[in-house]
Design an enzyme around this catalytic site. Structure first.
Site, PDB file in Angstrom:
ATOM      1  N   ASP A 273       0.825  -1.212   0.000  1.00 34.36           N
ATOM      2  CA  ASP A 273       0.000   0.000   0.000  1.00 34.36           C
ATOM      3  C   ASP A 273       0.863   1.267   0.000  1.00 34.36           C
ATOM      4  O   ASP A 273       2.092   1.200   0.146  1.00 34.36           O
ATOM      5  CB  ASP A 273      -0.964   0.007   1.204  1.00 34.36           C
ATOM      6  CG  ASP A 273      -0.316  -0.477   2.502  1.00 34.36           C
ATOM      7  OD1 ASP A 273       0.935  -0.426   2.604  1.00 34.36           O
ATOM      8  OD2 ASP A 273      -1.041  -0.888   3.416  1.00 34.36           O
TER       9      ASP A 273
ATOM     10  N   ASN B 271      -7.564  -2.921  14.201  1.00 38.68           N
ATOM     11  CA  ASN B 271      -8.967  -3.128  13.824  1.00 38.68           C
ATOM     12  C   ASN B 271      -9.141  -4.327  12.888  1.00 38.68           C
ATOM     13  O   ASN B 271     -10.208  -4.516  12.314  1.00 38.68           O
ATOM     14  CB  ASN B 271      -9.541  -1.854  13.169  1.00 38.68           C
ATOM     15  CG  ASN B 271      -8.828  -1.505  11.864  1.00 38.68           C
ATOM     16  OD1 ASN B 271      -7.898  -2.192  11.453  1.00 38.68           O
ATOM     17  ND2 ASN B 271      -9.259  -0.433  11.218  1.00 38.68           N
TER      18      ASN B 271
ATOM     19  N   HIS C   4      -7.446  -4.883  10.059  1.00 40.08           N
ATOM     20  CA  HIS C   4      -7.175  -4.660   8.626  1.00 40.08           C
ATOM     21  C   HIS C   4      -5.908  -5.382   8.189  1.00 40.08           C
ATOM     22  O   HIS C   4      -5.017  -5.655   8.998  1.00 40.08           O
ATOM     23  CB  HIS C   4      -7.131  -3.155   8.280  1.00 40.08           C
ATOM     24  CG  HIS C   4      -5.916  -2.400   8.713  1.00 40.08           C
ATOM     25  ND1 HIS C   4      -5.892  -1.038   8.854  1.00 40.08           N
ATOM     26  CD2 HIS C   4      -4.654  -2.803   9.024  1.00 40.08           C
ATOM     27  CE1 HIS C   4      -4.688  -0.641   9.218  1.00 40.08           C
ATOM     28  NE2 HIS C   4      -3.927  -1.690   9.325  1.00 40.08           N
TER      29      HIS C   4
ATOM     30  N   GLU D 160      -9.624  -1.928   5.181  1.00 36.34           N
ATOM     31  CA  GLU D 160     -10.248  -1.632   6.465  1.00 36.34           C
ATOM     32  C   GLU D 160     -11.494  -2.498   6.649  1.00 36.34           C
ATOM     33  O   GLU D 160     -11.998  -3.083   5.686  1.00 36.34           O
ATOM     34  CB  GLU D 160     -10.639  -0.144   6.500  1.00 36.34           C
ATOM     35  CG  GLU D 160      -9.466   0.823   6.326  1.00 36.34           C
ATOM     36  CD  GLU D 160      -8.591   0.957   7.573  1.00 36.34           C
ATOM     37  OE1 GLU D 160      -8.473  -0.007   8.357  1.00 36.34           O
ATOM     38  OE2 GLU D 160      -8.003   2.044   7.756  1.00 36.34           O
TER      39      GLU D 160
HETATM   40  P1  PGA Z   1       2.037  -1.746  12.648  1.00 35.74           P
HETATM   41  O1  PGA Z   1       0.918  -1.728  11.522  1.00 35.74           O
HETATM   42  O2  PGA Z   1       2.991  -2.820  12.273  1.00 35.74           O
HETATM   43  O3  PGA Z   1       2.632  -0.382  12.612  1.00 35.74           O
HETATM   44  O4  PGA Z   1       1.325  -2.047  13.935  1.00 35.74           O
HETATM   45  C1  PGA Z   1       0.349  -2.918  11.095  1.00 35.74           C
HETATM   46  C2  PGA Z   1      -0.767  -2.655  10.126  1.00 35.74           C
HETATM   47  O5  PGA Z   1      -1.446  -1.624  10.247  1.00 35.74           O
HETATM   48  O6  PGA Z   1      -0.978  -3.476   9.235  1.00 35.74           O
END
Ligand code: PGA
Length: 247
Positions: free
Chosen positions: A71, A140, A142, A147
């Protein structure tokens, strides 16, 4: 083929990084021109450090490896410190022998966003698809910027970030208002087509998402739960992230 997620619980974040790097090295040794799907965020930083270490010790070469990133924030160009291209340069590409032209990333500044997304899917297909996709998981649930509410058959597209994601990621920006509200992301269907998936989760703040993904009802409310339909998916998590699984 439907699979069952393989759950590997290790002691701490350092173990997750060490073992995740071993998975990546094994994939590259199996196929020197492997296509790696790469994630950004705090979780894989230590994994990339381990991979860089393995490369410096001449235990692995990435000279033929191709990569695809999950992304990118909309509106940030690759030189922006918080862009995911910049992250990849800083944590991996600048320190290994990968060829720059073998790294595929979404362009956050694309003028025609839809064409950018279509071309990304085509490029992934043209290089033969992803062999191993490294993933994190949002608090959450995702995966990439898919999302809650994202469909199982979603493809690369531009999405609005959830309030939770903006809050989670604001730690990296000077102010919460600086966090882009939209991003380009591969879809869930794009990820599901990878031959192997390795999801990393560390820390107690990920326990609820890990439990929902593995034990909750499967569906769009928790995009990571769709990985249960993948034939070769491993969740590599540390004890704090696994803490809600035993109960
Ligand atoms: P993080 O993000 O490794 O910074 O916790 C993970 C994600 O949002 O996929």
């Amino acid at each position: 083929m439907m699979g069952q997620i393989r759950l590997q619980i290790v002691e701490d974040a350092a173990d997750v990084a060490r073992i995740a790097a071993q998975y990546l090295c094994a994939q590259i040794r199996e196929r020197s021109d492997a296509v790696l799907g790469l994630a950004t965020g705090s979780t894989p930083e230590a994994t990339y450090a381990q991979l860089v270490h393995a490369h410096r010790q001449r235990r692995v070469s990435l000279s033929r490896v191709r990569s695809v990133n999950l992304d990118e924030y909309q509106g940030l160009d690759g030189a922006h410190e918080q862009s995911y291209r910049h992250y990849m340069q800083r944590h991996l590409f600048d320190h290994v022998d990968m060829r720059p032209w073998n790294a595929l990333l979404l362009d956050g500044t694309a003028v025609d966003g839809e064409a950018e997304c279509r071309a990304y899917e085509e490029r992934i297909r043209a290089i033969g698809g992803v062999d191993l996709w490294l993933l994190g998981i949002g608090s959450n649930g995702h995966i990439a910027f898919n999302e809650p509410g994202s469909a199982r058959d979603s493809r690369t597209r531009c999405v609005s970030l959830s309030a939770e994601t903006i809050a989670d990621n604001s730690r990296l920006f000077t102010a919460p208002t600086e966090v882009p509200r939209r991003a380009y992301t591969v879809g869930i269907a794009t990820i599901m087509e990878a031959r192997r998936v390795l999801l990393l989760a560390t820390g107690a703040h990920k326990a609820r998402a890990v439990s929902a993904a593995l034990r909750g009802e499967e569906g769009s409310h928790c995009p990571a739960s769709f990985l249960r339909g993948h034939s070769e998916c491993t969740f590599l998590v540390d004890r704090p992230a696994a803490s809600l699984l035993e109960s």
